[in-house]
Design an enzyme around this catalytic site. Structure first.
Site, PDB file in Angstrom:
ATOM      1  N   MET B   1       0.860  -1.182   0.000  1.00 16.81           N
ATOM      2  CA  MET B   1       0.000   0.000   0.000  1.00 16.81           C
ATOM      3  C   MET B   1       0.888   1.222   0.000  1.00 16.81           C
ATOM      4  SD  MET B   1      -2.927  -1.301  -0.069  1.00 16.81           S
ATOM      5  CE  MET B   1      -2.587  -2.937  -0.687  1.00 16.81           C
ATOM      6  N   CYS B   2       0.796   2.002  -1.048  1.00 17.03           N
ATOM      7  CA  CYS B   2       1.940   2.855  -1.279  1.00 17.03           C
ATOM      8  C   CYS B   2       1.637   4.024  -2.197  1.00 17.03           C
ATOM      9  CB  CYS B   2       3.025   2.051  -1.973  1.00 17.03           C
ATOM     10  SG  CYS B   2       3.161   0.386  -1.386  1.00 17.03           S
ATOM     11  N   GLY B   3       2.668   4.832  -2.359  1.00 13.12           N
ATOM     12  CA  GLY B   3       2.667   5.857  -3.387  1.00 13.12           C
ATOM     13  C   GLY B   3       3.859   5.615  -4.297  1.00 13.12           C
TER      14      GLY B   3
END
Lengths: 650, 303
Positions: B1-3
């Protein structure tokens, strides 16, 4: 017109100013927005906000009556759950524009991202460019006008509403069909386009629900009334419950829907006992005054905490599953015992709001009954991810209970078998959830605690995520929790028992060294103060009571909550049944039950030698069964010596 | 879960380095991933030389780790030209001309390799973009292109080695960053392991790097590998890939993870959120595009 420069002040301050200008009736322009999130969130005044550039996620979200102009692009969740008002976007919109809107006109001059208008209830979404994947997904009402191409699977699982496509209909979604457009609809769409000066010469194709999936093919049969202990079945084989299951499935030809919680024997808090000698429990007459039980929940990050006279609150149960009178009685009882009540899914009634002194507003993926006004008048907010009785699945409300009034509150067509979405349109991961939590805080001025409800499944990971996402507290719901309606197999066989859930949660928080950064409200099959105090010993900061509350208020545990003809007037929306329920009387019964819980918590805490519930700890418990010892890591002491005998409710 | 973030400069841009641009972009979306931050950066390649980075920790075992690495390099005929310890990394430039895949696997058994490449260096650690820059001087990287990632750990640990970017082990200069979750991870991993590929973490995103490495090793182009990845990988994903001279993306058919891109005559930039792109152009309204579900593309610097 006043100017707010986002190069100078953070969005949080800007939103505070926008709301203040709103109350003063002053229009606002926002410069240097640079695609920042949450611009204008929570505004409920009829002013106009002009964003001179691009906005990020949830622009104009959770608003009512306002007008927004955004010159360039917007990110995900444009106009999230907006009630009324206008939003005009000059450029493109990211995914899920007009998510869950209850009214309003939203105009996007460019293209829009996937799942546009998901769970939308009313109003108009117009996209002058192309739509993307699954436009109109789970649409309940209102209309979507797409001047360009529809994208794939348009109208997927739509229940109501209309989608008009001016370009190519690339691919119809499940349970959607093409139909003819009436003259009146044609005129209405043209009028809308003219009003916003959008030139379009072409013709439209109209997409509506095909009606194949609105109701179960066969109705859920009513069961014979058999008591819970018979229903639960002492033997694992051909007991009355198994036979009942088979009989019902032999008629319906599908999985069963039923109410209540698991009927299986699972390791639970009753498999634990207290380690110390409690024989002096009756020595002191006035234990309640001797034990500090006041508990604040949700204040760790600066929000106004819930102030509980004891570490207890009511678990979320919806108006819908339960009757209005029942929710009223629970609200009254929660105020009398000075603890918090929870709306559950499906909105907040005035009666419930005025009855409950402290009320948590639950927000679910279907956006059924959500609105900014109820959020603002709540004392806490809760993002529901899942529940212990059926982790990973949405709620079910059978047609019998989806009355006109209830459908209006939820913004859905009446008389459908409502299968609530199992996930939030805008929460597809922990990263999205961070932005959602922040939206809630922005919308309510950082005043209310924001919690997450997790059905115990992947507890270790989920708890860590909840802490990282900055929730003020976590409502952790074990497998023994109940539901108004769920698949029988799921209720019985899917989930993690409450006992295992709290252990995993505590271990997870210890692993990342973040125990002090959150609070846990443990729920799922709590029957009395003894269960509650064991939960507190294992680390919970407070305990939620659900099923026991409705039993205290007259429920006879017939497990037919889903049918809608509850003889006690609790799990029904039928006025003839509901009139049997006397809220004032049942409120007193529920209140007295809570007071028995209070006495038990005080008496045991005192007997353990403490004067504060926060002193309770794991060392106060032992395990009575090998399973409970394995789950908890507590010493296994199977033989009930006198000093280990469990204290029973008086 | 990230950018995620990626940038490719079409010409030399003295005023903005790739390192600085990526730090800015990641700072703009740090809310998506507070646990760790990483970069895939490229410097000019020198024939016959490799750039190596290893995790060696910062404790009493660090010296031992470095000794083991030096020994392993010597055993595999890699001559150290330059070396330094920076943060918890040991960084070396070596002369090497043998089979890179065999070399990589052998070295990996001796030490925790972060990246090996002629021009690629992966820099990743726990903390924010700013924290990582302070420790590793990311802002000094020039290069023509690079990737960045901020991570919120969900199912695997918060450790430097579980953070992104992931190197396509055995294949010089290829790195990926991913936002999403690969649900057929174990199935795909076992399939690749049976064919001799090695995994160094339990992070599902590493699969993408190894998957691409597998395709490239069969002589399949990056573009074609991206195309098949959309069908072969199950789950939600927006991922970016970089090689010695190009960057690319692939996006799942469900469009479950965000991605926005911007292109002008000087650069191509891709990020999870427009707010990151706007960090490169404060105060400007950008004409951005959202890649459609189930699509992929690559860009390279036209020389």
């Amino acid at each position: 017109m006043v100017t707010i420069d986002l190069a100078q002040i953070p969005v949080r301050d800007a939103n505070e100013q926008i709301r203040n200008y709103g109350e003063a009736g002053e229009d606002v322009e926002v410069i240097n927005p640079d695609a920042r999130h949450h611009i204008g969130v929570g505004l409920t005044s009829p002013i106009s906000v002009h964003v001179k550039g691009s906005a990020g996620y949830f622009c104009a979200g959770l608003t009512d009556q306002a007008t927004f102009y955004i010159d360039n692009n917007v990110g995900w969740g444009l106009g999230d759950n907006i009630y009324s008002g206008t939003v005009v976007v000059g450029g493109n919109a990211g995914a899920i524009p007009a998510i869950g809107i209850r009214g309003a006109e939203i105009i996007i001059k460019g293209n829009m991202g996937s799942r546009a208008g998901q769970v939308m209830k009313a109003g108009t979404l117009l996209c002058a460019g192309n739509a993307n994947f699954m436009a109109g997904y789970m649409l309940y009402g209102g209309r979507i006008i797409i001047l360009g191409d529809s994208g794939e699977r348009v109208g997927e699982d739509m229940t109501g509403g209309e989608i008009f496509v001016g370009g190519k209909v690339q691919d119809l979604g499940s349970d959607a069909k093409l139909t003819d457009m009436t003259e009146a609809e044609h005129d209405s769409v043209r009028e809308f386009l003219d009003r916003y000066e959008i030139p379009f010469k072409g013709n439209f194709q109209k997409i509506v629900n095909a009606g194949q999936k609105l109701r179960y093919g066969s109705p859920e049969r009513q069961m014979r009334s058999i008591p819970f202990f018979t229903f639960s079945g002492a033997s694992p084989y051909w007991n009355p419950k198994v036979q009942e299951d088979i009989h019902i499935k032999s008629q319906s030809g599908r999985y069963r829907i039923r109410g209540y919680g698991t009927a299986r024997a699972l390791p639970h808090l009753s498999d634990l006992a207290f380690a110390k000698d409690l024989s002096r429990i009756n020595d002191s007459a006035d234990v309640i005054s001797k034990v500090h039980m006041y508990t604040e929940i949700g204040g760790l990050n600066g929000a106004n905490p819930l102030k509980l006279s004891m570490p207890v609150m009511v678990s979320p149960m919806s108006y819908g599953a339960l009757s209005r009178s029942t929710k009223h009685a629970i609200g009254l009882a929660s105020a009398m015992s000075d603890i918090a009540e929870n709306t559950g899914e499906g909105g907040m009634s005035d009666a419930q709001r005025s009855a409950a002194k402290q009320l948590i507003f639950q927000c679910l993926g279907g956006r059924l009954g959500w609105n900014i006004h109820d959020m603002k008048r709540a004392d806490g907010l809760e993002i529901y991810i899942s529940q212990g009785a059926k982790p990973g699945l949405g709620g079910q409300l059978m047609a019998k209970k989806v009355t006109k009034e209830l459908a209006d509150i939820r913004g859905i067509p009446a008389g459908i078998d409502l299968r609530s979405p199992s996930r939030h349109p805008d929460i597809l991961g922990a990263d999205d959830l961070v932005i959602k939590v922040e939206e809630f805080r922005e919308a309510t001025g950082y005043r209310l605690p924001v919690s997450v409800k997790l059905g115990a499944g992947r507890v270790r990971d989920d708890i860590k995520i909840a802490v990282k996402d900055g929730f003020d507290f976590i409502e952790l719901d074990g497998m023994q929790g109940s539901t108004g309606a769920g698949s029988s197999e799921v209720i019985d066989f899917v989930g993690i028992p409450t006992l295992a859930a709290i252990i995993e949660a505590e271990e997870a928080l210890a692993e990342i060294g973040r125990r002090q950064d959150t609070q846990i409200v443990l729920m799922g099959g709590m029957r009395d103060g003894v269960d509650a105090i064991k939960g507190l010993c294992l680390g919970a900061d407070a305990i939620g009571f659900g099923t026991s509350v409705i039993i205290a208020g007259g429920c006879i545990a017939c497990m037919q909550c889903h049918v809608g003809q509850c003889v006690t007037g609790i799990a029904t929306q039928d006025p003839n049944h509901e009139k049997r329920y006397k809220p004032e009387i049942e409120a007193q019964n529920i209140h007295r039950f809570f007071e028995s819980v209070r006495w038990q918590i005080a008496a045991i805490t005192h007997a353990l030698g403490y004067d504060d519930v926060r002193q309770l700890n794991r060392g106060d418990l032992v395990a009575l069964t090998p399973e409970a010892a394995a789950i908890t890591g507590l010493p296994y002491r199977p033989v009930g010596s006198e000093s280990q005998s469990e204290v029973l409710a008086s | 879960m990230c950018g995620i973030a990626g940038i490719l400069f079409k010409h030399d841009t003295p005023e903005l380095t790739t390192g600085k641009a990526l730090i800015n972009m990641l700072d703009g979306c740090q809310h998506r991933g507070p646990d760790s931050t990483g970069f895939a950066l490229y410097e000019a390649a020198h024939t016959g030389q490799l750039r190596l980075r290893f995790f060696v920790g910062e404790d009493e075992e660090t010296d031992d780790s470095i000794q083991r690495i030096r020994q392993a390099l010597a055993e595999h005929h890699a001559t150290i030209v330059e070396e330094e310890v920076i943060g918890n990394n040991y960084r070396a430039i070596v002369d090497f001309t043998g089979n890179l895949q065999k070399f990589s696997y052998a070295i990996e058994h001796a030490a925790k390799v972060i990246s090996i490449g002629a021009s690629l260096e992966i820099v990743k650690d726990v903390g924010s973009a700013d924290d990582v820059d302070k420790r590793y001087e990311v802002n000094k990287f020039q290069g023509s292109h690079g990737l960045g990632h901020v991570r919120l750990a969900t199912e695997s640990d918060v450790k430097p080695e579980a953070s992104h970017p992931f190197w396509a082990t055995g294949f010089a200069d290829i790195a990926i960053v991913h936002n999403g979750q690969i649900t057929n991870y174990w199935k795909m991993r076992r399939r690749l392991e049976r064919r001799g590929f090695e995994f160094t973490t339990d992070n599902d995103s590493e699969l993408i790097a190894v998957y691409l490495a597998d395709k490239l090793s069969q002589g399949i182009t990056l573009k074609a590998a991206l195309r098949t990845s959309i069908d072969d990988l199950d789950g939600t994903f927006s991922f970016l890939v970089s090689t010695a001279n190009e960057i690319g993306y692939a996006k799942d058919r469900l469009a479950a993870k965000p991605m926005v891109m911007y292109e002008n005559e000087d650069l191509v930039a891709v990020a999870s959120e427009e707010v990151s792109l706007n960090r490169l152009f404060p105060g400007q309204a950008l004409q951005t595009k959202e890649p459609l579900p189930g699509t992929y593309a690559t860009w390279s610097r036209s020389i």
